[in-house]
Write a protein that holds these residues in place. Structure first.
Motif, short mmCIF file in Angstrom:
data_model
loop_
_atom_site.label_atom_id
_atom_site.label_comp_id
_atom_site.label_asym_id
_atom_site.label_seq_id
_atom_site.Cartn_x
_atom_site.Cartn_y
_atom_site.Cartn_z
N THR A 7 0.97 -1.23 -0.18
CA THR A 7 -0.14 0.01 -0.12
C THR A 7 0.84 1.16 0.04
N HIS A 8 2.16 1.05 0.50
CA HIS A 8 2.92 2.46 0.70
C HIS A 8 3.50 2.75 -0.77
N SER A 9 3.18 1.93 -1.82
CA SER A 9 3.42 2.28 -3.15
C SER A 9 2.23 2.79 -3.99
N PHE A 10 1.05 2.83 -3.19
CA PHE A 10 -0.22 3.15 -3.90
C PHE A 10 -0.19 4.63 -4.39
N LYS A 11 -0.40 4.75 -5.71
CA LYS A 11 -0.96 6.09 -6.27
C LYS A 11 -2.12 6.46 -5.75
N ASN A 12 -2.64 7.81 -6.03
CA ASN A 12 -3.72 8.17 -5.53
C ASN A 12 -5.03 7.26 -6.21
N LYS A 13 -4.69 6.90 -7.53
CA LYS A 13 -5.92 6.15 -8.31
C LYS A 13 -5.92 4.77 -7.62
N GLU A 14 -4.74 4.02 -7.08
CA GLU A 14 -5.08 2.73 -6.42
C GLU A 14 -5.66 3.01 -5.23
N MET A 15 -5.15 3.99 -4.38
CA MET A 15 -5.98 4.39 -3.17
C MET A 15 -7.34 4.64 -3.13
N THR A 16 -7.64 5.36 -4.11
CA THR A 16 -9.23 5.56 -4.38
C THR A 16 -9.85 4.40 -4.62
N GLU A 17 -9.59 3.69 -5.45
CA GLU A 17 -9.91 2.27 -6.13
C GLU A 17 -10.06 1.44 -4.87
N TYR A 18 -9.07 1.20 -4.00
CA TYR A 18 -9.16 0.52 -2.69
C TYR A 18 -10.30 0.93 -1.85
N ARG A 19 -10.29 2.19 -1.73
CA ARG A 19 -11.40 2.68 -0.70
C ARG A 19 -12.76 2.54 -1.30
N ARG A 20 -12.85 2.63 -2.38
CA ARG A 20 -14.02 2.60 -2.84
C ARG A 20 -14.77 1.12 -2.71
N ASN A 21 -13.97 0.20 -2.69
CA ASN A 21 -14.13 -1.25 -2.34
C ASN A 21 -14.26 -1.64 -0.65
N VAL A 22 -14.31 -0.66 0.09
CA VAL A 22 -14.38 -0.81 1.40
C VAL A 22 -15.53 -0.24 1.67
N GLY A 23 -16.38 -0.98 2.81
CA GLY A 23 -17.58 -0.66 3.29
C GLY A 23 -17.45 -0.33 4.80
N ILE A 24 -17.69 0.80 5.58
CA ILE A 24 -17.35 0.77 6.93
C ILE A 24 -18.55 1.02 7.71
N ILE A 25 -18.63 0.56 8.94
CA ILE A 25 -19.81 0.20 9.78
C ILE A 25 -19.27 0.83 11.05
N PHE A 26 -19.91 1.82 11.73
CA PHE A 26 -19.57 2.33 12.92
C PHE A 26 -20.32 2.02 14.15
N GLN A 27 -19.99 2.09 15.51
CA GLN A 27 -20.73 1.80 16.69
C GLN A 27 -21.80 2.64 16.82
N ASP A 28 -21.67 4.09 16.34
CA ASP A 28 -22.73 4.99 16.21
C ASP A 28 -23.45 5.52 15.23
N PHE A 29 -23.33 4.44 14.25
CA PHE A 29 -24.17 4.48 12.93
C PHE A 29 -23.48 5.60 11.81
N LYS A 30 -23.48 6.86 12.40
CA LYS A 30 -22.71 7.92 11.70
C LYS A 30 -23.69 8.12 10.42
N LEU A 31 -25.01 8.16 10.49
CA LEU A 31 -26.00 8.69 9.46
C LEU A 31 -25.80 9.91 9.54
N ILE A 32 -26.20 10.81 8.17
CA ILE A 32 -26.32 12.07 8.26
C ILE A 32 -27.70 12.48 8.41
N GLN A 33 -27.88 13.19 9.66
CA GLN A 33 -28.82 13.26 10.41
C GLN A 33 -30.08 14.34 9.58
#
Ligand code: ADP
Ligand code: ADP
Length: 216
Positions: free
Chosen positions: A66-92
């Motif tokens: 990952t330390h060799s990731f360019k912006n494009k690879e970083m964005t592509e990876y993050r795009r493929n990650v879904g995150i769920i939090f304890q406090d939901f973090k919905l936009i009220q």
């Protein structure tokens, strides 16, 4: 799929987040990450989402450091990650529908496709009839199901959840894990940091324990 190679994280103020972690997360796994408060669970998840970078060692995604990731690879990876939090973090200020649609709007999808996808994930979490509600009109369990729907609307390869059942009663907690199990059966990798022994008992899975900042 994801390799940690002797990863150590030391924060700016010299506090040790994690030390010497070597492990592999295979595509399609369902993993509980357990450990006392301060053990390093959040640090591990933040390294997984690339929100933090290792002080020493390397993280490989599909054999690429990952330390060799360019912006494009970083964005592509993050795009493929879904995150769920304890406090939901919905936009009220946004309705359930809009909480789900905005990530697809960023991707520039057509509104008819967005509508179909939002309704499909809402049906999956059993909240099809709540699309015009605002988060405060929903129970905690319903809000967390909306958060799961939001995490999976981009069809991520991996879902990372930080104490997703901490604010829920048992019935809602079980529902949340059942939904994550269902996504996992369809191929999504799932990593859950949790203290919740009831879900671990009811839904036994591979478990990694962090003790004193490391996994043995
Ligand atoms: P857990 O999630 O298991 O409670 P954390 O990963 O939050 O553990 O914390 C592990 C250690 O790293 C703790 O000693 C904590 O104080 C420290 N830590 C976590 N985040 C930071 C940060 N942003 N800056 C400094 N120290 C941190
Ligand atoms: P959790 O149990 O979810 O890890 P924490 O109370 O450990 O909750 O951490 C809450 C947030 O504060 C996390 O984002 C973590 O990175 C940050 N944090 C934890 N410890 C420290 C610290 N010593 N210095 C700065 N930030 C910290």
């Amino acid at each position: 799929m994801i390799d940690f190679l002797d990863v150590t994280k030391i924060y700016k103020n010299d506090s040790l987040g994690l030390k010497n972690i070597t492990l592999r997360i295979e595509a399609g796994e369902f993993i509980y990450l357990i450990g006392k408060s301060g053990a390093g669970k959040s640090t591990f998840l933040k390294l997984l989402t690339l929100e933090e970078i290792p002080t020493r060692g390397a993280i490989l995604i599909n054999n690429q450091a990952t330390h060799s990731f360019k912006n494009k690879e970083m964005t592509e990876y993050r795009r493929n990650v879904g995150i769920i939090f304890q406090d939901f973090k919905l936009i009220q200020e946004l309705t359930v529908f809009d909480n789900l649609s905005y990530r697809l709007e960023i991707e520039g999808l057509k509104s008819a496709i967005i509508q179909d996808r939002v309704r499909a994930v809402l049906a999956m979490v059993g909240l099809r009839e709540k699309e015009t509600c605002f988060p405060h009109e929903l129970s905690g369990g319903e809000q967390q199901r909306v958060a799961i729907a939001r995490a999976c609307i981009v069809q991520p390869k991996i879902i990372i959840a930080d104490e997703p059942t901490a604010n829920l009663d048992d019935a809602n907690a079980f529902k949340v894990i059942e939904l994550l199990k269902e996504l996992n059966l369809n191929g999504t990798t799932v990593v859950i940091a949790t203290h919740d022994e009831k879900i671990q008992e009811k839904f036994p899975n591979k478990t990694l324990e962090i003790k004193h900042q490391t996994i043995t």
